[in-house]
Write an enzyme that holds these catalytic residues in place. Structure first.
Site, mmCIF file in Angstrom:
data_model
loop_
_atom_site.group_PDB
_atom_site.id
_atom_site.type_symbol
_atom_site.label_atom_id
_atom_site.label_comp_id
_atom_site.label_asym_id
_atom_site.label_seq_id
_atom_site.Cartn_x
_atom_site.Cartn_y
_atom_site.Cartn_z
ATOM 1 N N GLN A 293 -44.492 -33.010 0.755
ATOM 2 C CA GLN A 293 -44.376 -34.245 1.522
ATOM 3 C C GLN A 293 -42.900 -34.640 1.621
ATOM 4 O O GLN A 293 -42.278 -34.833 0.578
ATOM 5 C CB GLN A 293 -45.191 -35.368 0.872
ATOM 6 C CG GLN A 293 -46.682 -35.098 0.931
ATOM 7 C CD GLN A 293 -47.554 -36.281 0.548
ATOM 8 O OE1 GLN A 293 -48.653 -36.433 1.038
ATOM 9 N NE2 GLN A 293 -47.081 -37.134 -0.335
ATOM 10 N N ASN B 294 -53.321 -50.159 -4.842
ATOM 11 C CA ASN B 294 -53.668 -49.807 -3.467
ATOM 12 C C ASN B 294 -54.982 -49.025 -3.387
ATOM 13 O O ASN B 294 -55.228 -48.323 -2.416
ATOM 14 C CB ASN B 294 -52.537 -49.017 -2.808
ATOM 15 C CG ASN B 294 -52.124 -47.785 -3.603
ATOM 16 O OD1 ASN B 294 -52.799 -47.396 -4.552
ATOM 17 N ND2 ASN B 294 -51.013 -47.175 -3.216
ATOM 18 N N ARG C 176 -55.149 -35.654 -2.960
ATOM 19 C CA ARG C 176 -53.954 -34.827 -2.970
ATOM 20 C C ARG C 176 -54.237 -33.555 -2.181
ATOM 21 O O ARG C 176 -55.319 -32.971 -2.281
ATOM 22 C CB ARG C 176 -53.521 -34.488 -4.405
ATOM 23 C CG ARG C 176 -52.954 -35.660 -5.181
ATOM 24 C CD ARG C 176 -51.661 -36.190 -4.580
ATOM 25 N NE ARG C 176 -51.096 -37.306 -5.314
ATOM 26 C CZ ARG C 176 -51.290 -38.592 -5.006
ATOM 27 N NH1 ARG C 176 -52.081 -38.905 -3.984
ATOM 28 N NH2 ARG C 176 -50.709 -39.546 -5.705
ATOM 29 N N HIS D 250 -48.762 -39.860 4.805
ATOM 30 C CA HIS D 250 -49.346 -40.445 3.598
ATOM 31 C C HIS D 250 -49.145 -41.966 3.625
ATOM 32 O O HIS D 250 -48.246 -42.504 2.998
ATOM 33 C CB HIS D 250 -48.693 -39.830 2.361
ATOM 34 C CG HIS D 250 -49.449 -40.086 1.099
ATOM 35 N ND1 HIS D 250 -49.209 -39.414 -0.067
ATOM 36 C CD2 HIS D 250 -50.461 -40.952 0.804
ATOM 37 C CE1 HIS D 250 -50.011 -39.839 -1.017
ATOM 38 N NE2 HIS D 250 -50.776 -40.776 -0.513
#
Length: 383
Positions: free
Chosen positions: A313, A146, A284, A332
């Protein structure tokens, strides 16, 4: 064998029965020629929602036909979570950067049977890599799956901030036509100095996509790019992040999180940036000091911050990044497009096939192996 898989919850309106598009483009190789995942077979249609609980990464039939157990949950946090209860006798853990099951030193100590931890995506810092090395656990992720997805998202966020898109959109949906309010914080990206922190697969892809915008490109990385690549991209190298931020109007962060990058963008470093600069962070969250970002937006030292990553998260409702001024935060999601999901699900299947058949996992997928950093892990992380 028991496989414990942690995925994000299904859509609030239920798992999709139809999709916006009938198909997605088929990609067989990444920009550097590295082949996309090559499992022997898949039990899903690329373009389906695979990263949520009902999607199961398309793994159930594959595992259960071979006599293995698959446990899939989104309940990952706390001592009473499904993840905590199922972990002690799990042989394999699968988790995502987008909905991370934090595999801490304490959890690894409880997981006596655990031998393989797979990241369905890229970025394995939600696993304690040092503890994994000491326990002899192999950690792997789906390199490249990705990277372009995240690069596209970063470019979108840069334009969103500089062009003041979100406030302008809000005027429309609220029934207004307030052009002056929209443009009072809107600029052209053309001619600006744009820098990336980390010029790996994602950082280089961002530079490549920004070149046609007629901007001045800069980067810093512990591994300098070959001279011919610098010349092709028209990018200037900086030996450290401080010299980079002093000259740039926009900074896009693409380095891994480790001890050397945690809280890198603190109040001191941000004070050395041009007033009215922008930061985009799709790497991050803990690379940026949470409160320093809020303060810089409130004082105007930063004109905008866009991030796709948070800590923890998911973040609590009172997380200040939800409410700070001039932000363009998203959950995210940058690396979990339906296009990317087909690749990272296939990559997880490929790794499991190799593991079950005793074949080597691609070196490029490895983060930790045989008690040390390996593959992409040796390039990206420090312990």
């Amino acid at each position: 064998m028991k496989v414990l898989c942690v995925l994000y919850p299904d859509p609030v309106e239920g798992y999709p029965i139809t999709y916006a598009r009938d198909s997605i483009p088929k990609i067989e190789r990444y920009p550097d020629g590295f082949p996309t995942p090559t499992p022997k077979a898949i039990d899903f249609k690329p373009g389906e929602l695979l990263g949520s609980v009902s999607g199961e990464l398309g793994l159930r039939r594959f595992l259960e036909e071979r006599g293995h157990t698959l446990v899939v949950t989104s309940d990952k946090d706390g001592p009473d979570s499904v993840f905590e209860r199922e972990l002690p006798d799990a042989d394999v853990v699968i988790s995502q950067p987008f909905w991370p099951a934090y595999l801490t030193k304490e959890r690894i100590a409880k997981a006596k049977k655990l031998k393989l931890a797979i990241t369905a995506g890229i970025g394995s810092d939600h696993y304690d890599l040092k503890a994994a090395m000491e326990a002899g656990i192999t950690v792997a992720e789906i390199t490249w799956c990705n990277s372009i997805s995240v690069a596209e998202h970063a470019v979108m966020m840069i334009l969103t901030l500089v062009r003041n898109y979100i406030p302008s959109y809000k005027w429309v949906v609220n029934g207004g036509w307030n052009i002056a309010d929209c443009v009072s914080r809107s600029y052209d990206l053309e001619g600006m100095d744009v820098g990336v922190v980390g010029a790996g697969r994602i950082g280089r892809s961002v530079l490549k996509r920004l070149k046609p915008f007629d901007v001045k490109l800069h980067y810093t990385d512990q591994h300098r790019l070959p001279k011919e690549v610098e010349e092709e991209l028209g990018v200037q190298f900086h030996p450290d992040v401080e010299s980079l931020v002093r000259v740039c109007d926009v900074i896009s962060i693409h380095c891994p999180l480790h001890a050397g990058t945690e809280n890198l963008f603190n109040e001191k470093l941000i004070s050395k940036m041009k007033r009215g600069s922008y930061i985009v962070n799709t790497a991050r969250a803990r690379i940026c000091d949470r409160d320093a970002i809020v303060k810089a937006l409130e004082t105007g030292q930063l004109a905008g911050y866009a991030g796709d990553v948070w800590f923890p998260q998911p973040p609590p409702m009172n997380h200040p990044w939800r409410w700070m001024p001039n932000h363009a935060m998203t959950p995210h999601i940058s690396g979990s497009t339906l296009s990317a999901q087909g690749r990272y699900a296939a990559g997880v299947r490929e790794i499991l096939e190799c593991w079950l058949e005793g074949r080597p996992i691609r070196n490029e997928y490895l983060v930790v192996h045989e008690g040390k950093l390996a593959g992409v892990g040796a390039h990206s992380y420090k312990v």
